[in-house]
Design an enzyme around this catalytic site. Structure first.
Site, short mmCIF file in Angstrom:
data_model
loop_
_atom_site.label_atom_id
_atom_site.label_comp_id
_atom_site.label_asym_id
_atom_site.label_seq_id
_atom_site.Cartn_x
_atom_site.Cartn_y
_atom_site.Cartn_z
N SER A 161 1.12 -1.08 0.01
CA SER A 161 0.14 0.29 -0.13
C SER A 161 1.14 1.06 0.01
O SER A 161 1.50 1.49 -1.15
CB SER A 161 -1.25 -0.38 1.39
OG SER A 161 -2.26 1.01 1.10
N ASP A 264 -9.43 -4.98 -4.61
CA ASP A 264 -9.01 -4.09 -4.05
C ASP A 264 -9.47 -2.66 -5.16
O ASP A 264 -9.43 -2.98 -6.84
CB ASP A 264 -7.29 -3.70 -4.22
CG ASP A 264 -6.91 -3.03 -3.55
OD1 ASP A 264 -7.73 -2.18 -3.08
OD2 ASP A 264 -5.45 -2.75 -3.51
N HIS A 296 -8.24 -5.19 -0.66
CA HIS A 296 -6.95 -4.31 -0.46
C HIS A 296 -6.37 -5.31 1.21
O HIS A 296 -6.48 -5.49 1.91
CB HIS A 296 -7.12 -3.35 -0.26
CG HIS A 296 -5.40 -2.19 -0.18
ND1 HIS A 296 -4.76 -2.63 -1.22
CD2 HIS A 296 -5.22 -1.63 1.06
CE1 HIS A 296 -3.50 -1.17 -0.72
NE2 HIS A 296 -4.02 -1.30 0.13
#
Length: 323
Positions: A161, A264, A296
């Site tokens: 991320s 995601d 995610h």
């Protein structure tokens, strides 16, 4: 009053009118351990005394009493630049598993977080950590495990991320600024971007979500982390993929692994990153793996599920030279 909420970003954090920030996840810390966990030992080190910044170093226990050189992984944690630390159970458990699977030595970097420390401070701290890591390239740095065991011909940067965003930008900077006088190139062998946090004001392609609520939430998190930028989510730190003004052809490594998750919201950015590398003159090799039906960073919350185990196999295989 201190109880009055100015901004509620649950389940991440709340900001009170008094200025107090209450993080709702990622604040628990676990200690390092010289008793092997999954065959891995760990210790904490200070990489920036000036700013009281630390990192956690992980080493396969079987290598401790040898002179074996191992690939070196430098990992940047996720959390939108706002939550989580290198010392939380989530990242301690992930790095222990990754080091065990990859047979590498790893440095998990903690950096200052927004909104108290708005971007680009997280990037600056991460660069400082890399400079500290590369101070060990001649075997005479302050940390004995790195001096003894790190193979500086096989340095990998990785993150998930926001941490994947950081890993990308560190590889870009390493191509322009020397991490060590001993280097003739960037010093970075490869990078692994797990569910990378790239974004833009308009969708990157016709498959990216157009859900206004989803897009506004992503934008709000970015503006909390980077309140002083002029371009919103089109800021070059974030709009890496779609922006024509952002040139990534000089990425300072020869191999890239991109891991994405089908459900995601960021998935198409990962695909777009791969396509941009392939189309714009970068000379290396990039591979992308998509986990079907997953959200995610699912691998952090469900590390034992089949798709997480498969993703870890890809992650470790990349470090072990199986790509």
């Amino acid at each position: 009053m201190d109880s009055e909420i100015a901004f509620d970003y649950s389940p991440l954090l709340k900001i009170y009118k008094s200025g107090r920030i209450e993080r709702l996840m990622g604040e628990t810390a676990v200690p390092p351990s010289l008793n092997p966990e999954n065959g891995v030992i760990s210790k904490d080190v200070v990489y920036s005394p000036e700013d009281n910044l630390s990192a956690r170093v992980y080493l396969p226990e079987k290598a401790a009493d040898t002179d074996e050189k191992l690939p070196l992984l430098v990992y940047f944690h996720g959390g939108g630049f706002i939550i989580e630390t290198a010392f939380s159970p989530t990242y301690h458990n992930f790095l222990t598993a990754a080091v065990s699977a990859s047979d590498c030595i790893a440095v998990s970097v903690d950096y200052r977080r927004a909104p108290e420390h708005p971007l680009p401070i997280s990037f600056d701290d991460s660069w400082t950590s890399l400079k500290w890591v590369f101070a060990h390239i001649a075997g005479s740095g302050p940390e004995s495990w790195l001096n003894k065991h790190a193979d500086f011909s096989k340095v990998f940067l990785a993150g998930d991320s926001a941490g994947a965003n950081i890993a990308h930008h560190m590889a870009m900077r390493a191509a322009k600024e020397k991490l060590s006088p001993e280097l003739s190139d960037s010093g970075i062998f490869g990078i692994i971007l797990v569910h990378p946090y790239f974004w833009s004001k308009t969708p990157v392609d016709d498959k990216e979500t157009t859900d206004a609520a989803v897009r506004s939430k992503i934008e709000a998190i970015w503006m909390m982390a980077s309140p002083n930028n002029k371009d919103g989510v089109d800021d070059p730190w974030l709009n890496v993929v779609q922006s024509d003004s952002v040139d990534i052809s000089g990425l300072g490594c020869g191999k890239v692994l991109v891991l994405v998750a089908e459900k995601d919201a960021l998935v198409r950015q990962g695909w777009g990153y791969k396509a941009k590398l392939e189309k714009h003159g970068w000379k290396g090799k990039v591979e992308l793996v998509e986990s079907e039906g997953e959200e995610h960073v699912f691998h952090l919350t469900r590390p034992d599920c089949e798709n997480a185990l498969e993703a870890m196999k890809k992650f470790a295989g990349f470090i072990k030279g199986e790509m």
